[in-house]
Motif scaffolding. Sequence first.
Motif, PDB file in Angstrom:
ATOM      1  N   HIS A   1       0.854  -1.190   0.000  1.00 43.61           N
ATOM      2  CA  HIS A   1       0.000   0.000   0.000  1.00 43.61           C
ATOM      3  C   HIS A   1       0.885   1.233   0.000  1.00 43.61           C
ATOM      4  O   HIS A   1       1.895   1.291   0.707  1.00 43.61           O
ATOM      5  CB  HIS A   1      -0.921   0.030   1.225  1.00 43.61           C
ATOM      6  N   MET A   2       0.497   2.217  -0.824  1.00 43.61           N
ATOM      7  CA  MET A   2       1.279   3.452  -0.972  1.00 43.61           C
ATOM      8  C   MET A   2       0.503   4.641  -0.428  1.00 43.61           C
ATOM      9  O   MET A   2      -0.731   4.670  -0.457  1.00 43.61           O
ATOM     10  CB  MET A   2       1.585   3.705  -2.450  1.00 43.61           C
ATOM     11  N   THR A   3       1.241   5.635   0.025  1.00 39.41           N
ATOM     12  CA  THR A   3       0.655   6.879   0.489  1.00 39.41           C
ATOM     13  C   THR A   3       1.621   8.015   0.168  1.00 39.41           C
ATOM     14  O   THR A   3       2.668   7.802  -0.440  1.00 39.41           O
ATOM     15  CB  THR A   3       0.346   6.800   2.000  1.00 39.41           C
ATOM     16  N   GLY A   4       1.289   9.255   0.585  1.00 41.88           N
ATOM     17  CA  GLY A   4       2.198  10.384   0.418  1.00 41.88           C
ATOM     18  C   GLY A   4       2.040  11.131  -0.896  1.00 41.88           C
ATOM     19  O   GLY A   4       2.946  11.879  -1.288  1.00 41.88           O
ATOM     20  N   TYR A   5       0.916  10.975  -1.587  1.00 41.60           N
ATOM     21  CA  TYR A   5       0.684  11.678  -2.852  1.00 41.60           C
ATOM     22  C   TYR A   5      -0.819  11.883  -3.021  1.00 41.60           C
ATOM     23  O   TYR A   5      -1.643  11.244  -2.363  1.00 41.60           O
ATOM     24  CB  TYR A   5       1.219  10.874  -4.038  1.00 41.60           C
ATOM     25  N   ARG A   6      -1.171  12.812  -3.918  1.00 41.14           N
ATOM     26  CA  ARG A   6      -2.560  13.015  -4.317  1.00 41.14           C
ATOM     27  C   ARG A   6      -2.671  12.700  -5.800  1.00 41.14           C
ATOM     28  O   ARG A   6      -1.882  13.202  -6.600  1.00 41.14           O
ATOM     29  CB  ARG A   6      -3.012  14.457  -4.062  1.00 41.14           C
ATOM     30  N   LEU A   7      -3.633  11.866  -6.146  1.00 40.13           N
ATOM     31  CA  LEU A   7      -3.744  11.402  -7.526  1.00 40.13           C
ATOM     32  C   LEU A   7      -3.884  12.577  -8.496  1.00 40.13           C
ATOM     33  O   LEU A   7      -3.308  12.567  -9.587  1.00 40.13           O
ATOM     34  CB  LEU A   7      -4.929  10.449  -7.664  1.00 40.13           C
ATOM     35  N   GLU A   8      -4.614  13.605  -8.085  1.00 42.24           N
ATOM     36  CA  GLU A   8      -4.838  14.737  -8.981  1.00 42.24           C
ATOM     37  C   GLU A   8      -3.569  15.536  -9.255  1.00 42.24           C
ATOM     38  O   GLU A   8      -3.512  16.313 -10.223  1.00 42.24           O
ATOM     39  CB  GLU A   8      -5.927  15.666  -8.422  1.00 42.24           C
ATOM     40  N   ASP A   9      -2.519  15.326  -8.437  1.00 42.40           N
ATOM     41  CA  ASP A   9      -1.256  16.043  -8.649  1.00 42.40           C
ATOM     42  C   ASP A   9      -0.270  15.262  -9.514  1.00 42.40           C
ATOM     43  O   ASP A   9       0.779  15.791  -9.889  1.00 42.40           O
ATOM     44  CB  ASP A   9      -0.586  16.346  -7.307  1.00 42.40           C
ATOM     45  N   VAL A  10      -0.584  14.013  -9.822  1.00 45.13           N
ATOM     46  CA  VAL A  10       0.364  13.165 -10.543  1.00 45.13           C
ATOM     47  C   VAL A  10       0.338  13.504 -12.038  1.00 45.13           C
ATOM     48  O   VAL A  10      -0.727  13.595 -12.654  1.00 45.13           O
ATOM     49  CB  VAL A  10       0.037  11.675 -10.331  1.00 45.13           C
ATOM     50  N   ASP A  11       1.507  13.683 -12.606  1.00 47.45           N
ATOM     51  CA  ASP A  11       1.643  13.997 -14.029  1.00 47.45           C
ATOM     52  C   ASP A  11       1.544  12.700 -14.828  1.00 47.45           C
ATOM     53  O   ASP A  11       2.499  11.911 -14.908  1.00 47.45           O
ATOM     54  CB  ASP A  11       2.990  14.677 -14.268  1.00 47.45           C
ATOM     55  N   ARG A  12       0.397  12.480 -15.462  1.00 47.36           N
ATOM     56  CA  ARG A  12       0.153  11.223 -16.169  1.00 47.36           C
ATOM     57  C   ARG A  12       1.121  11.015 -17.320  1.00 47.36           C
ATOM     58  O   ARG A  12       1.635   9.905 -17.522  1.00 47.36           O
ATOM     59  CB  ARG A  12      -1.282  11.197 -16.702  1.00 47.36           C
ATOM     60  N   GLU A  13       1.366  12.054 -18.101  1.00 49.62           N
ATOM     61  CA  GLU A  13       2.223  11.889 -19.270  1.00 49.62           C
ATOM     62  C   GLU A  13       3.673  11.653 -18.862  1.00 49.62           C
ATOM     63  O   GLU A  13       4.397  10.897 -19.503  1.00 49.62           O
ATOM     64  CB  GLU A  13       2.091  13.096 -20.192  1.00 49.62           C
ATOM     65  N   ALA A  14       4.108  12.318 -17.785  1.00 47.18           N
ATOM     66  CA  ALA A  14       5.462  12.062 -17.284  1.00 47.18           C
ATOM     67  C   ALA A  14       5.582  10.619 -16.801  1.00 47.18           C
ATOM     68  O   ALA A  14       6.602   9.954 -17.022  1.00 47.18           O
ATOM     69  CB  ALA A  14       5.800  13.032 -16.155  1.00 47.18           C
ATOM     70  N   LEU A  15       4.532  10.120 -16.159  1.00 47.51           N
ATOM     71  CA  LEU A  15       4.530   8.725 -15.713  1.00 47.51           C
ATOM     72  C   LEU A  15       4.635   7.787 -16.911  1.00 47.51           C
ATOM     73  O   LEU A  15       5.416   6.827 -16.889  1.00 47.51           O
ATOM     74  CB  LEU A  15       3.255   8.428 -14.921  1.00 47.51           C
ATOM     75  N   ARG A  16       3.882   8.090 -17.979  1.00 47.19           N
ATOM     76  CA  ARG A  16       3.919   7.249 -19.164  1.00 47.19           C
ATOM     77  C   ARG A  16       5.339   7.215 -19.754  1.00 47.19           C
ATOM     78  O   ARG A  16       5.855   6.157 -20.101  1.00 47.19           O
ATOM     79  CB  ARG A  16       2.930   7.772 -20.201  1.00 47.19           C
ATOM     80  N   THR A  17       5.958   8.389 -19.854  1.00 47.99           N
ATOM     81  CA  THR A  17       7.302   8.481 -20.442  1.00 47.99           C
ATOM     82  C   THR A  17       8.336   7.786 -19.571  1.00 47.99           C
ATOM     83  O   THR A  17       9.163   6.998 -20.058  1.00 47.99           O
ATOM     84  CB  THR A  17       7.686   9.960 -20.634  1.00 47.99           C
ATOM     85  N   LEU A  18       8.291   8.050 -18.253  1.00 46.61           N
ATOM     86  CA  LEU A  18       9.275   7.454 -17.346  1.00 46.61           C
ATOM     87  C   LEU A  18       9.122   5.940 -17.277  1.00 46.61           C
ATOM     88  O   LEU A  18      10.117   5.207 -17.207  1.00 46.61           O
ATOM     89  CB  LEU A  18       9.134   8.070 -15.952  1.00 46.61           C
ATOM     90  N   ALA A  19       7.889   5.451 -17.321  1.00 47.90           N
ATOM     91  CA  ALA A  19       7.667   4.004 -17.277  1.00 47.90           C
ATOM     92  C   ALA A  19       8.209   3.345 -18.538  1.00 47.90           C
ATOM     93  O   ALA A  19       8.818   2.264 -18.479  1.00 47.90           O
ATOM     94  CB  ALA A  19       6.187   3.698 -17.105  1.00 47.90           C
ATOM     95  N   ALA A  20       8.002   3.980 -19.696  1.00 46.25           N
ATOM     96  CA  ALA A  20       8.519   3.430 -20.953  1.00 46.25           C
ATOM     97  C   ALA A  20      10.045   3.405 -20.948  1.00 46.25           C
ATOM     98  O   ALA A  20      10.669   2.424 -21.381  1.00 46.25           O
ATOM     99  CB  ALA A  20       8.007   4.253 -22.134  1.00 46.25           C
ATOM    100  N   GLU A  21      10.666   4.471 -20.462  1.00 50.08           N
ATOM    101  CA  GLU A  21      12.134   4.526 -20.396  1.00 50.08           C
ATOM    102  C   GLU A  21      12.676   3.472 -19.432  1.00 50.08           C
ATOM    103  O   GLU A  21      13.673   2.803 -19.728  1.00 50.08           O
ATOM    104  CB  GLU A  21      12.583   5.915 -19.956  1.00 50.08           C
ATOM    105  N   ALA A  22      12.008   3.307 -18.282  1.00 50.82           N
ATOM    106  CA  ALA A  22      12.464   2.318 -17.301  1.00 50.82           C
ATOM    107  C   ALA A  22      12.317   0.900 -17.838  1.00 50.82           C
ATOM    108  O   ALA A  22      13.167   0.040 -17.612  1.00 50.82           O
ATOM    109  CB  ALA A  22      11.680   2.487 -16.005  1.00 50.82           C
ATOM    110  N   ALA A  23      11.228   0.648 -18.573  1.00 50.74           N
ATOM    111  CA  ALA A  23      11.023  -0.676 -19.157  1.00 50.74           C
ATOM    112  C   ALA A  23      12.090  -0.972 -20.196  1.00 50.74           C
ATOM    113  O   ALA A  23      12.638  -2.081 -20.250  1.00 50.74           O
ATOM    114  CB  ALA A  23       9.632  -0.770 -19.770  1.00 50.74           C
ATOM    115  N   ALA A  24      12.412   0.008 -21.025  1.00 53.57           N
ATOM    116  CA  ALA A  24      13.437  -0.186 -22.051  1.00 53.57           C
ATOM    117  C   ALA A  24      14.805  -0.432 -21.435  1.00 53.57           C
ATOM    118  O   ALA A  24      15.619  -1.192 -21.989  1.00 53.57           O
ATOM    119  CB  ALA A  24      13.482   1.041 -22.966  1.00 53.57           C
TER     120      ALA A  24
END
Length: 447
Positions: free
Chosen positions: A200-223
Motif C-alpha cells: 500500500h502506498m501513500t504520500g501523494y494526491r492522484l490529482e497532482d500526478v503527471d500522467r504523461e510524465a509517468l507514461r514516459t518514465l515508465a517506458a524509459e524504465a522498461a526499455a
Amino acid sequence: MSIGSITLQATIPLEDEYDVLVFGGGPAGAVAAIQAAREGMRTALVERTGMLGGTATVGGVNFPGLFHTRLGRQVIRGIGWEAIEETVRRGGAALPDFTVPYPPRKHPRHHILVNRFVYASVWDDAVRGAGVRLRLHESPAVVRKSERGGYEVVLAGKTGLSAVYGKTAIDCTGDANVAALLGLPLEQSERRQPGTMMYHMTGYRLEDVDREALRTLAAEAAAAGDIRHTDHSPPGEGEPPFWRELRSGGGNCNHIVRIDGSDSRSKAEADLQGRAALMRIYRLLRRVPGCADLSIDDFGAECGIRDTNRIVGEARVTGEDYKTGRLWPDAVCYSYYPIDLHLPDDNGIDIRPLADGVVATIPYGALVPRNSEWLLAAGRIVSGDAEAHSAYRVQASSMATGQAAGAAAAIAVRSGVPVRDVDVEELRATLRRHGAIVPDAREGGTS
C-alpha cells in the motif's frame, strides 16, 4: 554432488499427544482446529509463523471472500463467518451491502476489507477460546505413521526438535507439506500461477500526478530493464502503466513470475523477488512529478503464493465440475469464487464468473488424500485440476473446507475409523450444528 552427510541418532521423547493435529494457521487451519476442539477433541494447531490468518495477515491479502453470490445469497457461513462478524464488531471491517448485485467480473465489490491487526487478534482469541493448543513458530520436520495408528511428528522450533503424536492430522499448509512428508501422491499445475507482493502506498494526491510524465518514465524504465511489465496490472484504455496502482494505493497488482514456493528455498526466492519488484516500483514512482513524497506504508511480510501442490484425492474437482455447479453426492460445502487464472508469465488474469444460479460444491473425497488413513487436507491443496483450483483456493472456500476437515477428523477419532470411512451424513449434520451451510443432494439446494 554429495558433500557429506550428518547422522542423527538422538531419541526425541514425545512431548504431548492429541486427538487432532492441524498444520497451518491460515483460513483453513484455524477453522479446522476450532471445529475439532468444539467437538471435544484435544487439538493442536501448528503454525510456522507467529501469526494466524495466513494470506490475509502474513501475505496482506486482507479481503477474504466470497461468502455470497453475485445476487446476494450467502453460501458460506460457519466458523469463518463468525470471525468476520467478530472483526466487524471490533471495528476492523465493514460489510458491503450483499443485497446489491454487482456486474459480472466485479466480484471485489463483495470483498470484505479487514484490518489485519484486528483480524489476527480475532483468530488468536477464537483459537485459544476453543481450547486449542497453539504452537506458533513450529513446523513439521518428520511425519510418520505410528504403530498404534495416527502419526508421530517431529516439530522443528526455535530451540530445536520436539515430538508429538496425533490420532489424526489435517494438512492446511497451503503447499501439502505434510502429505509430501508422508510420501502421498501430489499434483501440480503444468504452468503455475504467479505470486503477488501486496503493498500500500501513500504520500501523494492522484490529482497532482503527471500522467504523461509517468507514461514516459515508465517506458524509459522498461526499455532500460529497470521495470518489468509484470510489476503492474494491464493499464486501462488511455492510462499509463501504474495508474491503477496509484488510484487504488497499490494492492493486488503485480505478478512475481516463475516461482514455486512449496519448499523453503523456493519460498525464500519468491519473497526476495517480491521485495525486489516492490523496490523497482518505489524507485520509479518517486521520480514522477507529484509522487516525490510517495512512500510504501505497508506490505506483505511474505510474497503471496497462489499455486504449488495439491493432493491426489479420493475425488477430484475439475473445472467443468466447478463451472457447471456439479452437486457431488458427498458434497460438504459450497464455493463461489470465479475461475481466476493469473497468467503465468504475464500481468493479466483470466476471470470467468459462474453463471447466475450456479454455485460449485466441494466433495468430501477431495479432502481425503488417496492412500491416507488418518490424514485430511483442507484449503487450497484439496484435490482438483488447475482451473477449479484457481477458484476454490481463496479464503472463504478454504474456511469451508477447513471446517469440514475439522469435523471429519473429530468423527474419525470418536468412531475409531479411518478418515475415508467417515459417515458423510454424520459429517453434514455436525457441520450444520456448527452453523455451516451444507449442500444436500436430496434437497437440491442449501440446507
